[in-house]
Write a protein that holds these residues in place. Structure first.
Motif, PDB file in Angstrom:
ATOM      1  N   ASP A 134       0.800  -1.257   0.027  1.00  0.00           N
ATOM      2  CA  ASP A 134       0.003   0.098   0.008  1.00  0.00           C
ATOM      3  C   ASP A 134       0.679   1.039   0.081  1.00  0.00           C
ATOM      4  O   ASP A 134       1.500   1.540   1.063  1.00  0.00           O
ATOM      5  CB  ASP A 134      -1.023   0.014   1.091  1.00  0.00           C
TER       6      ASP A 134
ATOM      7  N   ASN B 163       0.967   5.362  -0.437  1.00  0.00           N
ATOM      8  CA  ASN B 163       0.217   6.493   0.003  1.00  0.00           C
ATOM      9  C   ASN B 163       0.594   7.522  -1.081  1.00  0.00           C
ATOM     10  O   ASN B 163       1.194   8.504  -1.306  1.00  0.00           O
ATOM     11  CB  ASN B 163       0.881   7.301   1.253  1.00  0.00           C
TER      12      ASN B 163
ATOM     13  N   TYR C 216      -0.259   2.462   6.758  1.00  0.00           N
ATOM     14  CA  TYR C 216      -0.062   1.521   7.652  1.00  0.00           C
ATOM     15  C   TYR C 216      -1.295   0.871   7.891  1.00  0.00           C
ATOM     16  O   TYR C 216      -2.202   0.786   8.506  1.00  0.00           O
ATOM     17  CB  TYR C 216       0.211   2.400   8.969  1.00  0.00           C
ATOM     18  N   ARG C 217      -1.141  -0.331   6.905  1.00  0.00           N
ATOM     19  CA  ARG C 217      -2.190  -1.540   7.075  1.00  0.00           C
ATOM     20  C   ARG C 217      -1.368  -2.647   6.390  1.00  0.00           C
ATOM     21  O   ARG C 217      -0.510  -2.560   5.491  1.00  0.00           O
ATOM     22  CB  ARG C 217      -3.412  -1.105   6.367  1.00  0.00           C
ATOM     23  N   ASP C 218      -2.187  -3.944   6.562  1.00  0.00           N
ATOM     24  CA  ASP C 218      -1.707  -5.042   5.954  1.00  0.00           C
ATOM     25  C   ASP C 218      -0.131  -5.291   6.030  1.00  0.00           C
ATOM     26  O   ASP C 218       0.264  -5.485   7.119  1.00  0.00           O
ATOM     27  CB  ASP C 218      -2.194  -4.984   4.427  1.00  0.00           C
TER      28      ASP C 218
ATOM     29  N   ARG D  86       1.903  -2.676   7.849  1.00  0.00           N
ATOM     30  CA  ARG D  86       1.451  -2.729   9.355  1.00  0.00           C
ATOM     31  C   ARG D  86       2.376  -3.965   9.658  1.00  0.00           C
ATOM     32  O   ARG D  86       3.194  -3.901  10.924  1.00  0.00           O
ATOM     33  CB  ARG D  86       0.183  -2.713   9.370  1.00  0.00           C
ATOM     34  N   ARG D  87       2.496  -5.183   9.348  1.00  0.00           N
ATOM     35  CA  ARG D  87       3.105  -6.093   9.944  1.00  0.00           C
ATOM     36  C   ARG D  87       4.727  -5.954   9.813  1.00  0.00           C
ATOM     37  O   ARG D  87       5.291  -6.176  10.825  1.00  0.00           O
ATOM     38  CB  ARG D  87       2.612  -7.476   8.997  1.00  0.00           C
TER      39      ARG D  87
ATOM     40  N   HIS E 183      -0.713   4.090  20.755  1.00  0.00           N
ATOM     41  CA  HIS E 183      -1.691   3.241  20.355  1.00  0.00           C
ATOM     42  C   HIS E 183      -2.927   2.986  21.357  1.00  0.00           C
ATOM     43  O   HIS E 183      -3.728   2.509  20.935  1.00  0.00           O
ATOM     44  CB  HIS E 183      -1.313   2.136  19.556  1.00  0.00           C
TER      45      HIS E 183
ATOM     46  N   THR F 149       0.473   8.895  13.294  1.00  0.00           N
ATOM     47  CA  THR F 149      -0.812   8.642  13.519  1.00  0.00           C
ATOM     48  C   THR F 149      -1.927  10.013  13.506  1.00  0.00           C
ATOM     49  O   THR F 149      -2.297  10.454  12.528  1.00  0.00           O
ATOM     50  CB  THR F 149      -1.205   8.067  14.734  1.00  0.00           C
TER      51      THR F 149
ATOM     52  N   THR G 295      -0.993   6.268   9.287  1.00  0.00           N
ATOM     53  CA  THR G 295      -2.221   5.460   9.470  1.00  0.00           C
ATOM     54  C   THR G 295      -3.480   5.810   8.377  1.00  0.00           C
ATOM     55  O   THR G 295      -3.849   7.178   8.162  1.00  0.00           O
ATOM     56  CB  THR G 295      -2.704   5.814  10.956  1.00  0.00           C
ATOM     57  N   PRO G 296      -4.437   5.065   8.040  1.00  0.00           N
ATOM     58  CA  PRO G 296      -5.271   5.521   7.088  1.00  0.00           C
ATOM     59  C   PRO G 296      -6.615   6.058   7.764  1.00  0.00           C
ATOM     60  O   PRO G 296      -6.779   5.767   8.945  1.00  0.00           O
ATOM     61  CB  PRO G 296      -5.560   4.219   6.315  1.00  0.00           C
TER      62      PRO G 296
ATOM     63  N   CYS H 125     -10.117   2.185   5.770  1.00  0.00           N
ATOM     64  CA  CYS H 125      -9.776   1.069   6.596  1.00  0.00           C
ATOM     65  C   CYS H 125     -10.573  -0.120   6.085  1.00  0.00           C
ATOM     66  O   CYS H 125     -11.546   0.011   5.442  1.00  0.00           O
ATOM     67  CB  CYS H 125     -10.053   1.260   7.824  1.00  0.00           C
TER      68      CYS H 125
END
Length: 266
Positions: A65, A67, A111-113, A116-117, A199, A232, A260-261, A266
């Motif tokens: 992903d 941006n 920051y996903r999928d 994020r990992r 978080h 964030t 962060t989305p 999301c």
């Protein structure tokens, strides 16, 4: 004990990376040499220490992903139709009402999928291959040109107690690694309070506790860039930017590996 464990994990990661030197970090597919040049397809990352490469195959790389339409004020992903606006007007609703003081924001990943990992493995486990891959993706996607290279990099610091608990300070590590690759010196800031992890807090709480959070020695050069793993709300980076201006900086950029989305993404 945490510091020793991190050192041991780093050595194990280094050994595994050598054994898997011709395989994609994600799918473990064998990467064939490129035609004619002897180079491998996909993204090659030179890891430290030693001549170990962390590789990513083209299909896995295309699945990351990026941006592609960031807000110019805070890096939050925007809908594509809002990105068609003229430069200087590509802003999210929050930045239209209460803009940040950054001169430029670079958050090239979402920051996903898988991103994020990767960040979580780097941050919680000090996983070197994940860290090196993230740095390479940041440099490739953000296109740091000569006009945009700052005079110094400053990592967003962990509190010393938290750094000892995890065995390292990820913001300082990122600043040092980017500084090494770009040939830019690194200045060190410090965190005055050991607050709850970000978080675990809402956006209002993050902005409230960020006040007076950081210190940094005076005499900063004119142009500095702040470095963090994830942006964030932007409150932490904004407070460090204010501390840097008090220490002499005139232009402060914000660099984060990922953003962060917003809820709609999301």
């Amino acid at each position: 004990m945490a510091k020793l464990s991190t050192c041991v994990i780093g050595k194990v990661d280094h050994g595994v990376a050598k054994l898997m030197a011709d395989r994609c970090l994600f799918c473990l597919a064998t990467l064939a040499p490129g035609p004619g040049s002897g180079s491998r397809s996909g993204l090659a990352v030179i890891a430290a220490p030693g001549p170990v490469s962390v590789l990513l195959c083209d299909p896995c790389r295309r699945g990351l992903d990026l941006n592609r339409c960031p807000c110019e004020g805070c890096g939050e992903p925007l809908p594509e139709h809002r990105w068609r606006r003229p430069a200087g007007e590509r802003l999210c609703g929050r930045c239209l009402v209460e803009p940040f003081s950054f001169h430029e924001v670079r958050t090239p990943l979402i920051y996903r999928d898988e991103i994020r990992r990767l960040v979580q493995r780097f941050k919680a486990e000090a996983h070197l291959p994940s860290a090196q891959l993230l740095v390479a993706l940041f440099l490739e996607a953000s296109l740091v040109g000569e006009n945009g290279v700052p005079d110094a990099l400053i990592g967003v610091p962990r509190h010393p107690a938290r750094a000892r608990r995890f065995g390292f300070d990820q913001g300082q590590w990122l600043a040092c690694e980017l500084g090494r690759r770009l040939g830019v010196p690194v200045r060190r800031a410090w965190r005055r309070r050991d607050d709850r992890p970000q978080h675990e807090l809402g956006s209002r709480a993050r902005r409230r506790i960020a006040s007076g959070m950081f210190g940094i020695a005076s005499g900063l050069p004119r142009h500095v860039a702040l470095v963090d793993d994830v942006m964030t709300t932007g409150a932490t980076l904004e407070r460090l930017a204010q501390a840097c201006r008090r220490a002499g900086a005139r232009r402060v950029d914000a660099w984060a590996l990922a953003r962060t989305p917003p809820p709609w993404l999301c």
